[in-house]
Design a protein around this motif. Structure first.
Motif, short mmCIF file in Angstrom:
data_model
loop_
_atom_site.label_atom_id
_atom_site.label_comp_id
_atom_site.label_asym_id
_atom_site.label_seq_id
_atom_site.Cartn_x
_atom_site.Cartn_y
_atom_site.Cartn_z
N ASP A 98 -9.26 11.91 4.25
CA ASP A 98 -10.60 11.53 4.25
C ASP A 98 -10.72 10.13 4.93
OD1 ASP A 98 -11.83 8.73 2.29
OD2 ASP A 98 -11.14 10.58 0.70
N ASP A 99 -12.23 10.19 5.51
CA ASP A 99 -12.96 8.65 6.62
C ASP A 99 -11.94 7.37 6.22
OD1 ASP A 99 -13.64 10.91 8.17
OD2 ASP A 99 -15.43 10.74 6.60
N ASP A 100 -11.83 7.15 5.05
CA ASP A 100 -11.58 5.93 4.21
C ASP A 100 -9.24 6.03 4.42
OD1 ASP A 100 -10.94 3.07 3.47
OD2 ASP A 100 -11.85 3.99 1.16
N PRO A 101 -8.95 5.11 5.27
CA PRO A 101 -7.80 4.83 5.67
C PRO A 101 -7.17 4.21 4.31
CG PRO A 101 -8.49 4.04 7.92
CD PRO A 101 -9.86 4.66 6.19
N ALA A 102 -7.91 3.31 3.24
CA ALA A 102 -7.64 3.27 2.54
C ALA A 102 -7.19 3.50 1.49
CB ALA A 102 -8.53 1.58 1.47
N GLU A 103 -7.83 5.14 1.40
CA GLU A 103 -8.04 6.17 0.37
C GLU A 103 -6.59 7.25 0.34
OE1 GLU A 103 -9.58 7.49 -2.23
OE2 GLU A 103 -10.45 4.94 -2.06
N LEU A 104 -5.78 6.97 1.53
CA LEU A 104 -4.83 8.14 2.12
C LEU A 104 -3.76 7.29 1.60
CD1 LEU A 104 -4.84 8.15 6.38
CD2 LEU A 104 -5.99 9.42 4.54
N GLY A 105 -3.18 6.10 0.73
CA GLY A 105 -2.29 6.45 -0.20
C GLY A 105 -2.07 6.52 -0.88
N ARG A 106 -3.18 6.94 -2.08
CA ARG A 106 -3.96 7.34 -3.29
C ARG A 106 -3.31 9.05 -2.81
NH1 ARG A 106 -7.08 10.43 -5.13
NH2 ARG A 106 -8.73 9.80 -3.25
N ILE A 107 -4.01 9.51 -1.65
CA ILE A 107 -3.54 11.00 -1.54
C ILE A 107 -2.50 10.89 -1.52
CG2 ILE A 107 -4.25 12.77 0.28
CD1 ILE A 107 -6.96 11.82 0.92
N ARG A 158 -1.87 4.06 -6.05
CA ARG A 158 -2.58 3.18 -6.47
C ARG A 158 -2.65 2.11 -6.80
NH1 ARG A 158 -3.34 8.34 -7.87
NH2 ARG A 158 -5.60 8.93 -8.91
N MET A 159 -1.05 1.60 -6.23
CA MET A 159 -0.72 0.36 -5.71
C MET A 159 -1.05 0.44 -4.70
SD MET A 159 0.09 -1.28 -8.72
CE MET A 159 -1.11 -0.58 -8.75
N ASP A 160 -0.48 1.97 -3.46
CA ASP A 160 -0.45 1.51 -2.35
C ASP A 160 -2.05 1.52 -1.76
OD1 ASP A 160 -0.49 2.66 0.63
OD2 ASP A 160 1.19 3.01 0.11
N VAL A 189 5.00 -1.55 -1.64
CA VAL A 189 5.36 -0.63 -2.24
C VAL A 189 6.74 -0.28 -1.71
CG1 VAL A 189 5.20 1.76 -3.12
CG2 VAL A 189 3.41 0.56 -2.70
N ILE A 190 7.53 0.06 -0.43
CA ILE A 190 8.27 0.52 0.53
C ILE A 190 9.30 -0.37 -0.17
CG2 ILE A 190 9.14 0.74 3.02
CD1 ILE A 190 6.56 1.78 3.18
N VAL A 191 9.27 -1.65 0.11
CA VAL A 191 9.93 -3.24 0.09
C VAL A 191 10.86 -2.73 -1.61
CG1 VAL A 191 10.44 -5.20 -0.22
CG2 VAL A 191 9.39 -4.31 1.83
N PHE A 192 8.98 -2.33 -2.40
CA PHE A 192 10.00 -2.84 -3.39
C PHE A 192 11.02 -1.86 -3.65
CE2 PHE A 192 9.47 -1.23 -8.45
CZ PHE A 192 9.46 -2.33 -9.01
#
Length: 457
Positions: A147-156, A316-318, A326-329
């Motif tokens: 995905d060209d949007d880095p913010a979407e990579l967490g969801r993917i 979705r939180m990512d 997310v990692i810390v929790f």
């Protein structure tokens, strides 16, 4: 060559997680791992060793075997990643490691108790594990291109990991419903083991190897159909010397990228601790709580379902908050669960005595398993997304190779510490206690990690 749509590329990438997850679910954690230690324990007892010492020694053998495989992965992972980045070709490597996965897991069929060889069982398991881990490195490196949007990579990443958990659940359900016999001689749903598998030779359990191999071969088809290599300008066919020089340059430059360096260090410890929990969770339940392999399988299904749901939510939180929270929790949650597990015995929980025969220890361990599945899945999904923020985008496969190196450079540590503690204390329960400290070290090192990394513009 036909153009593959973005949707197909993403779903093809998802199917690697679906195809490969049974190695973790069926072989490493819930079926073959407990079978290995159970068989070795029985053989040691037959040779005259005391029950408790035999269980601890069997757990130690498994730990040392995993440590050896981890060392191989740690040495080769960054080198292979550098070679792939320079050549631009990842698919041929994934084919090679897929063959190793198939051969290694399929060969576990020849581990009947009557002629059991610890060395050969660990050798073939290690071959498959190395194949799975290396294939994962190269597959993960496709993530930034999805995905060209880095913010979407967490969801993917989260959706892919969750999809993989669903595959693991289904494979595990098939195993215990159709193949794995209970003490009654029938499977969990009352069937005779499929294909007339002989329970006397534990064929109903050993079939897990070929099942994982066939599952992988079938469900890798969408990945290979929809995944394409994108050759970069200046890419070479295969230059090991240049790749080694580039890797050395990257390693020398790590102090100039403190966030990446701190993240590799942090993930090195918390992923090692998590792998220790995955690897020895089923073995612990079998030895400390006296569970059957069928019970361990049900435990695995619960953990995997929790993991699938948590990965979807955490993705979705990512996307909204980034991977760091997310990692810390998840690391904090897992450290607390690890401490809880060490303090569960058949007659007490957290040091509080309970009535003999109480179901509370089993129920508590099931809850702990669900928490491990949920937090562990979310942690791994957000961790690989975090790497896309920390690594040099022009050397992403090498970055994932370093990520694998950090995960495997001390991958022997958790199994070795568990093996050593098991031997020193003579207690399988106390043997898993070192993972608590590893989680804490990983959490502390996150203080020096920038959420967007050193390479962000």
């Amino acid at each position: 060559m036909s153009v593959v749509s973005k949707r197909k590329r993403i779903w093809g990438w998802y199917f690697f997680d679906w195809a490969s997850q049974p190695y973790n679910t069926l072989l490493l954690t819930f079926i073959f791992g407990p079978y290995f230690t159970g068989t070795v324990t029985a053989n040691l007892i037959a040779e005259g060793m005391a029950d408790g010492a035999a269980r601890a020694q069997a757990q130690a053998y498994w730990g040392w075997g995993l440590a050896a495989a981890g060392i191989c992965i740690a040495i080769l992972a960054p080198i292979l990643g550098a070679i792939a980045d320079n050549s631009g070709r990842k698919l041929p490597w994934i084919w090679l490691f897929s063959i190793m996965y198939f051969v290694g897991s399929g060969a576990l069929w020849w581990t009947e108790p009557q002629n059991f060889s610890i060395i050969w069982a660990l050798f073939f398991f290690g071959i498959g594990l190395i194949g799975m881990e290396f294939a994962t490195i190269f597959t993960n490196s496709y993530l930034p291109d999805l995905d060209d949007d880095p913010a979407e990579l967490g969801r993917i990443s989260g959706s892919g990991w969750g999809f993989g958990y669903v595959g693991g659940v289904l494979a595990l359900a098939i195993m215990i419903a159709l193949f794995q016999a209970t003490p009654s001689g029938r499977t969990l749903i009352g069937f005779e083991p499929l294909f007339g598998l002989d329970t006397a030779t534990r064929a109903d359990t050993r079939i897990v190897g070929p099942l994982a191999a066939i599952w992988f071969a079938v469900f890798m088809i969408p990945f290979f159909l929809y995944t394409r290599d994108t050759l970069q300008a200046g890419a070479t066919r295969l230059s090991i010397s240049k790749s080694m020089r580039d890797l050395l340059t990257t390693l020398k430059g790590l102090p100039n990228n403190p966030s990446l360096m701190a993240y590799l260090g942090s993930s090195m410890f918390y992923r090692d601790a998590l792998n220790g929990m995955y690897t020895f969770g089923g073995i612990y339940a079998l030895g400390v709580l006296g569970w059957s392999i069928t019970q361990v399988g049900i435990f695995g299904i619960i953990a995997a379902i929790a993991g699938a749901v948590a990965c979807w939510i955490s993705g979705r939180m990512d996307r909204r908050f980034g991977p760091m929270p997310v990692i810390v929790f998840c690391v904090v949650t897992l450290a607390c669960v690890a401490l809880l597990i060490v303090m569960i015995t058949p007659t007490s929980i957290l040091g509080i005595s309970i009535a003999e025969g109480s179901a509370l220890p089993d129920v508590t361990f099931f809850i702990a398993g669900a928490l491990i599945g949920a937090a562990g899945g979310a942690l791994q999904a957000s961790s690989r997304n975090m790497l896309t923020r920390q690594a040099n985008p022009e050397r992403i496969t090498e970055g994932f190779g370093l990520y694998a190196l950090s995960g495997k450079a001390t991958s022997f540590l958790a199994p070795a510490l568990i093996a050593l503690t098991s031997q020193v204390t003579g207690s399988q329960r106390l043997g898993v206690s070192p993972v608590v400290g590893l989680f804490i070290i990983g959490l502390v090192l996150l203080i020096w990690v920038k959420p967007k990394g050193d390479f962000s513009k």
